[in-house]
Design an enzyme around this catalytic site. Structure first.
Site, PDB file in Angstrom:
ATOM      1  N   SER A  37       0.852  -1.187   0.000  1.00 48.78           N
ATOM      2  CA  SER A  37       0.000   0.000   0.000  1.00 48.78           C
ATOM      3  C   SER A  37       0.885   1.233   0.000  1.00 48.78           C
ATOM      4  O   SER A  37       2.074   1.159   0.367  1.00 48.78           O
ATOM      5  CB  SER A  37      -0.891  -0.005   1.241  1.00 48.78           C
ATOM      6  OG  SER A  37      -1.521   1.244   1.439  1.00 48.78           O
ATOM      7  N   TYR A  77      -2.302  -0.461  10.264  1.00 47.80           N
ATOM      8  CA  TYR A  77      -2.273  -0.840   8.850  1.00 47.80           C
ATOM      9  C   TYR A  77      -0.916  -0.505   8.233  1.00 47.80           C
ATOM     10  O   TYR A  77      -0.326  -1.315   7.506  1.00 47.80           O
ATOM     11  CB  TYR A  77      -3.384  -0.099   8.112  1.00 47.80           C
ATOM     12  CG  TYR A  77      -3.532  -0.489   6.656  1.00 47.80           C
ATOM     13  CD1 TYR A  77      -4.158  -1.681   6.300  1.00 47.80           C
ATOM     14  CD2 TYR A  77      -3.075   0.346   5.640  1.00 47.80           C
ATOM     15  CE1 TYR A  77      -4.307  -2.033   4.969  1.00 47.80           C
ATOM     16  CE2 TYR A  77      -3.218  -0.003   4.313  1.00 47.80           C
ATOM     17  CZ  TYR A  77      -3.834  -1.192   3.983  1.00 47.80           C
ATOM     18  OH  TYR A  77      -3.975  -1.537   2.655  1.00 47.80           O
TER      19      TYR A  77
END
Length: 249
Positions: A143, A156
């Protein structure tokens, strides 16, 4: 998705989290490019639907990426169904946000298990079959939160930065076996996982914080993943690729 581009004829791929979103787009493009795919997901109904859509070139396995035994089933299914295994796409992920001071231990641990432990277990599970095949490609979907710090992304971001590090180390460890390991770092992509944050209009509107001024599409990520799975990227390993419209530039 483009019919042009690198071919995957004769290759067999495992794609996790392929019941919807980016994973489903990757599975469709891989089959279109000539590959056979093992679709895995914890969402059995959605995963079976994608496999049924793709016909004889796809099979579905219900699969929790955090369980080592499940990975053994996935690799056995790939070989039993299609005779070999060449590619692993670690796509399955969980996304939750919270400021670091209010993040819970339970949520932090869960994101690490799904987003980092899962890919680690997957790599360990597929390496013997990739060696048997004479090499292969592992693509880890990280990501932009694995490239820069983002507000509310302590858990995350930690998992995706960890996946970035795992990618680099695994690339060095496995290079002698001609197994390539690369990471892809999507930005704001129109997928069900982030639908709540994008709002009801989702892909129909511009995104002012993205230099290209729009939200990305799952097929745009899938095109890069296809390239990294293909022989066209045979001399690329340990690399990181942002698909983010310039967000991390």
């Amino acid at each position: 998705m483009s019919a042009d581009g690198p071919r995957l004829d004769g290759k067999v791929a495992v794609i996790t989290g392929a019941g919807r979103g980016q994973g489903a787009a990757e599975a469709r493009l891989f089959v279109q490019a000539g590959a056979c795919v093992v679709i895995t997901d914890v969402r059995a109904e959605e995963g079976r639907a994608v496999a049924a859509e793709l016909g004889d070139a796809a099979v579905f396995v219900r699969h929790d990426v955090t369980e080592a035994a499940g990975w053994e089933t996935v690799t056995r299914t790939a070989v039993a169904s299609f005779g070999r295994l060449d590619v692993l796409v670690n796509n399955a992920a969980l996304w939750r946000t919270a400021p670091v001071d209010t993040e819970t231990e339970e949520s932090f641990a869960l994101l690490l298990r799904v987003n980092l432990l899962g890919p680690f277990l997957g790599i360990k599970a597929v390496v013997p079959e990739l060696r048997t095949a004479g090499g292969g490609s592992i693509v880890n979907i990280s990501s932009t939160a694995g490239l820069k710090g983002l507000p509310g992304h302590a858990a995350y971001g930690a998992s995706k930065f960890g996946l970035r590090g795992l990618t680099r180390s695994a690339a060095v460890d496995l290079a002698g076996d001609r197994i390539r390991v690369n990471s892809v770092h999507p930005g704001v992509i129109d997928t069900p996982m982030v639908a709540g944050a994008l709002g009801p209009e989702r892909g129909e509107r511009d995104h002012p914080r993205v230099p290209l001024r729009r939200i990305g599409r799952p097929d745009e990520v899938a095109e890069l993943v296809r390239y990294l799975a293909s022989d066209a990227s045979a001399y690329i390993t340990g690399a990181e690729f942002a698909v983010d419209g310039g967000l991390t530039t």
